[in-house]
Design an enzyme around this catalytic site. Structure first.
Site, PDB file in Angstrom:
ATOM      1  N   LYS A  11      12.020 -23.016  37.767  1.00 56.94           N
ATOM      2  CA  LYS A  11      11.016 -21.967  37.539  1.00 56.94           C
ATOM      3  C   LYS A  11       9.600 -22.561  37.536  1.00 56.94           C
ATOM      4  O   LYS A  11       9.427 -23.785  37.514  1.00 56.94           O
ATOM      5  CB  LYS A  11      11.342 -21.264  36.218  1.00 56.94           C
ATOM      6  CG  LYS A  11      12.680 -20.512  36.232  1.00 56.94           C
ATOM      7  CD  LYS A  11      12.899 -19.767  34.928  1.00 56.94           C
ATOM      8  CE  LYS A  11      14.183 -18.961  34.946  1.00 56.94           C
ATOM      9  NZ  LYS A  11      14.319 -18.150  33.691  1.00 56.94           N
ATOM     10  N   TYR A  51      14.959  -9.535  39.310  1.00 55.82           N
ATOM     11  CA  TYR A  51      15.241  -9.317  37.885  1.00 55.82           C
ATOM     12  C   TYR A  51      15.415  -7.837  37.537  1.00 55.82           C
ATOM     13  O   TYR A  51      15.293  -7.467  36.361  1.00 55.82           O
ATOM     14  CB  TYR A  51      14.142  -9.948  37.031  1.00 55.82           C
ATOM     15  CG  TYR A  51      14.261 -11.462  36.931  1.00 55.82           C
ATOM     16  CD1 TYR A  51      15.306 -12.056  36.214  1.00 55.82           C
ATOM     17  CD2 TYR A  51      13.346 -12.300  37.548  1.00 55.82           C
ATOM     18  CE1 TYR A  51      15.430 -13.433  36.126  1.00 55.82           C
ATOM     19  CE2 TYR A  51      13.465 -13.687  37.464  1.00 55.82           C
ATOM     20  CZ  TYR A  51      14.511 -14.241  36.738  1.00 55.82           C
ATOM     21  OH  TYR A  51      14.638 -15.606  36.645  1.00 55.82           O
ATOM     22  N   PHE A  59      10.780  -7.625  27.740  1.00 59.16           N
ATOM     23  CA  PHE A  59      10.076  -8.764  28.333  1.00 59.16           C
ATOM     24  C   PHE A  59       9.995  -8.700  29.856  1.00 59.16           C
ATOM     25  O   PHE A  59       9.528  -9.642  30.495  1.00 59.16           O
ATOM     26  CB  PHE A  59      10.739 -10.085  27.901  1.00 59.16           C
ATOM     27  CG  PHE A  59      12.198 -10.185  28.246  1.00 59.16           C
ATOM     28  CD1 PHE A  59      12.622 -10.565  29.521  1.00 59.16           C
ATOM     29  CD2 PHE A  59      13.171  -9.909  27.288  1.00 59.16           C
ATOM     30  CE1 PHE A  59      13.967 -10.649  29.850  1.00 59.16           C
ATOM     31  CE2 PHE A  59      14.527  -9.994  27.607  1.00 59.16           C
ATOM     32  CZ  PHE A  59      14.919 -10.369  28.893  1.00 59.16           C
ATOM     33  N   ARG A  87      25.905 -23.196  33.876  1.00 55.45           N
ATOM     34  CA  ARG A  87      25.365 -22.599  32.632  1.00 55.45           C
ATOM     35  C   ARG A  87      25.473 -23.600  31.487  1.00 55.45           C
ATOM     36  O   ARG A  87      24.584 -23.676  30.638  1.00 55.45           O
ATOM     37  CB  ARG A  87      26.106 -21.298  32.291  1.00 55.45           C
ATOM     38  CG  ARG A  87      25.958 -20.169  33.302  1.00 55.45           C
ATOM     39  CD  ARG A  87      24.626 -19.493  33.325  1.00 55.45           C
ATOM     40  NE  ARG A  87      24.189 -18.992  32.050  1.00 55.45           N
ATOM     41  CZ  ARG A  87      23.219 -18.079  31.899  1.00 55.45           C
ATOM     42  NH1 ARG A  87      22.596 -17.566  32.974  1.00 55.45           N
ATOM     43  NH2 ARG A  87      22.842 -17.677  30.717  1.00 55.45           N
ATOM     44  N   THR A  93      19.439 -19.793  26.752  1.00 57.30           N
ATOM     45  CA  THR A  93      18.189 -19.198  27.248  1.00 57.30           C
ATOM     46  C   THR A  93      16.983 -19.706  26.468  1.00 57.30           C
ATOM     47  O   THR A  93      15.956 -20.058  27.053  1.00 57.30           O
ATOM     48  CB  THR A  93      18.275 -17.654  27.120  1.00 57.30           C
ATOM     49  OG1 THR A  93      19.474 -17.205  27.756  1.00 57.30           O
ATOM     50  CG2 THR A  93      17.067 -16.992  27.747  1.00 57.30           C
ATOM     51  N   ARG A 104      17.475 -27.221  29.780  1.00 58.08           N
ATOM     52  CA  ARG A 104      16.483 -26.446  29.023  1.00 58.08           C
ATOM     53  C   ARG A 104      16.047 -27.187  27.756  1.00 58.08           C
ATOM     54  O   ARG A 104      14.865 -27.155  27.391  1.00 58.08           O
ATOM     55  CB  ARG A 104      17.020 -25.048  28.726  1.00 58.08           C
ATOM     56  CG  ARG A 104      16.970 -24.152  29.979  1.00 58.08           C
ATOM     57  CD  ARG A 104      17.731 -22.864  29.785  1.00 58.08           C
ATOM     58  NE  ARG A 104      17.428 -21.880  30.831  1.00 58.08           N
ATOM     59  CZ  ARG A 104      18.134 -20.765  31.000  1.00 58.08           C
ATOM     60  NH1 ARG A 104      19.165 -20.504  30.212  1.00 58.08           N
ATOM     61  NH2 ARG A 104      17.800 -19.917  31.957  1.00 58.08           N
ATOM     62  N   ASN A 114      11.553 -21.169  30.736  1.00 63.85           N
ATOM     63  CA  ASN A 114      12.682 -22.001  30.330  1.00 63.85           C
ATOM     64  C   ASN A 114      13.252 -22.854  31.475  1.00 63.85           C
ATOM     65  O   ASN A 114      14.441 -23.131  31.534  1.00 63.85           O
ATOM     66  CB  ASN A 114      13.765 -21.153  29.645  1.00 63.85           C
ATOM     67  CG  ASN A 114      14.302 -20.053  30.530  1.00 63.85           C
ATOM     68  OD1 ASN A 114      13.902 -19.919  31.683  1.00 63.85           O
ATOM     69  ND2 ASN A 114      15.223 -19.279  30.008  1.00 63.85           N
ATOM     70  N   HIS A 117      16.752 -21.217  36.254  1.00 60.62           N
ATOM     71  CA  HIS A 117      17.641 -20.056  36.306  1.00 60.62           C
ATOM     72  C   HIS A 117      19.033 -20.537  36.682  1.00 60.62           C
ATOM     73  O   HIS A 117      19.168 -21.490  37.456  1.00 60.62           O
ATOM     74  CB  HIS A 117      17.150 -19.073  37.380  1.00 60.62           C
ATOM     75  CG  HIS A 117      18.133 -17.975  37.671  1.00 60.62           C
ATOM     76  ND1 HIS A 117      18.233 -16.850  36.887  1.00 60.62           N
ATOM     77  CD2 HIS A 117      19.093 -17.857  38.641  1.00 60.62           C
ATOM     78  CE1 HIS A 117      19.201 -16.078  37.378  1.00 60.62           C
ATOM     79  NE2 HIS A 117      19.736 -16.668  38.432  1.00 60.62           N
ATOM     80  N   GLU A 128      22.398 -13.429  44.547  1.00 58.77           N
ATOM     81  CA  GLU A 128      21.132 -14.153  44.377  1.00 58.77           C
ATOM     82  C   GLU A 128      20.912 -15.179  45.490  1.00 58.77           C
ATOM     83  O   GLU A 128      19.786 -15.355  45.965  1.00 58.77           O
ATOM     84  CB  GLU A 128      21.108 -14.821  42.996  1.00 58.77           C
ATOM     85  CG  GLU A 128      21.049 -13.788  41.870  1.00 58.77           C
ATOM     86  CD  GLU A 128      21.272 -14.365  40.484  1.00 58.77           C
ATOM     87  OE1 GLU A 128      21.235 -13.578  39.524  1.00 58.77           O
ATOM     88  OE2 GLU A 128      21.476 -15.587  40.350  1.00 58.77           O
TER      89      GLU A 128
END
Ligand code: IDP
Ligand code: MG
Length: 139
Positions: A11, A51, A59, A87, A93, A104, A114, A117, A128
């Site tokens: 990100k 998203y 948010f 993950r 998150t 993260r 963070n 993704h 995606e």
């Protein structure tokens, strides 16, 4: 049976803070191979659409603004049990809750910024990946 591919983005904070190399090393070190990759920037339309699942969340506006604030790295990754294992590698998150050693925990700034993704299901990994890459860009 769990799928072999997932989709990730480094990100804007991860890129801006100079963590592309370190994050890719963590990804390769965990046994993932790269099947597609690009350095790019999301338009507002791209981010809203990517998203869209979060559009009712408080948010959403902040998330779209943040994800368009600078360049990202988008990639398709391959490994057995890819979605779940990725993950685990990235952590929770909120970086304050992410397990020590996760991407993260090491590199994220905040719950919004963070660092990375990771797709949450095989179905979303396929959607995606196809959002960012055409067939001839995937190896
Ligand atoms: P995930 O990325 O761990 O799957 P999601 O709940 O799917 O988390 O949220 C998508 C993204 O939205 C997060 O990665 C983060 O950038 C942002 N986000 C999630 N919760 C918040 C929040 O409470 N405030 C601001 N941004 C958030
Ligand atoms: Mg998610």
């Amino acid at each position: 049976m769990a799928g072999k591919r997932t989709f990730t983005m480094i990100k804007p904070d991860g890129v801006a803070n100079g963590h592309i190399g370190a994050i890719l090393e963590k990804i390769n070190g965990a046994g993932f191979t790269i099947k597609a990759m690009k350095y790019t920037r999301l338009s507002t339309e791209d981010a809203k659409s990517f998203y869209a699942i979060h559009k009712e969340r408080p948010f959403y506006g902040e998330l779209v603004e943040y994800m368009t604030s600078g360049p990202i790295v988008a990639a398709i990754l391959e490994k057995d049990n890819a979605v779940e294992d990725f993950r685990t590698l990235i952590g929770a998150t909120n970086p304050k809750e992410a397990a020590p050693g996760t991407i993260r925990a090491l590199y994220a700034e905040s719950i919004a910024a963070n660092a990375v993704h990771g797709s949450d299901s095989d179905e979303n990994a396929a959607i995606e990946g196809a959002f960012h890459f055409s067939g001839r860009e995937i190896f």
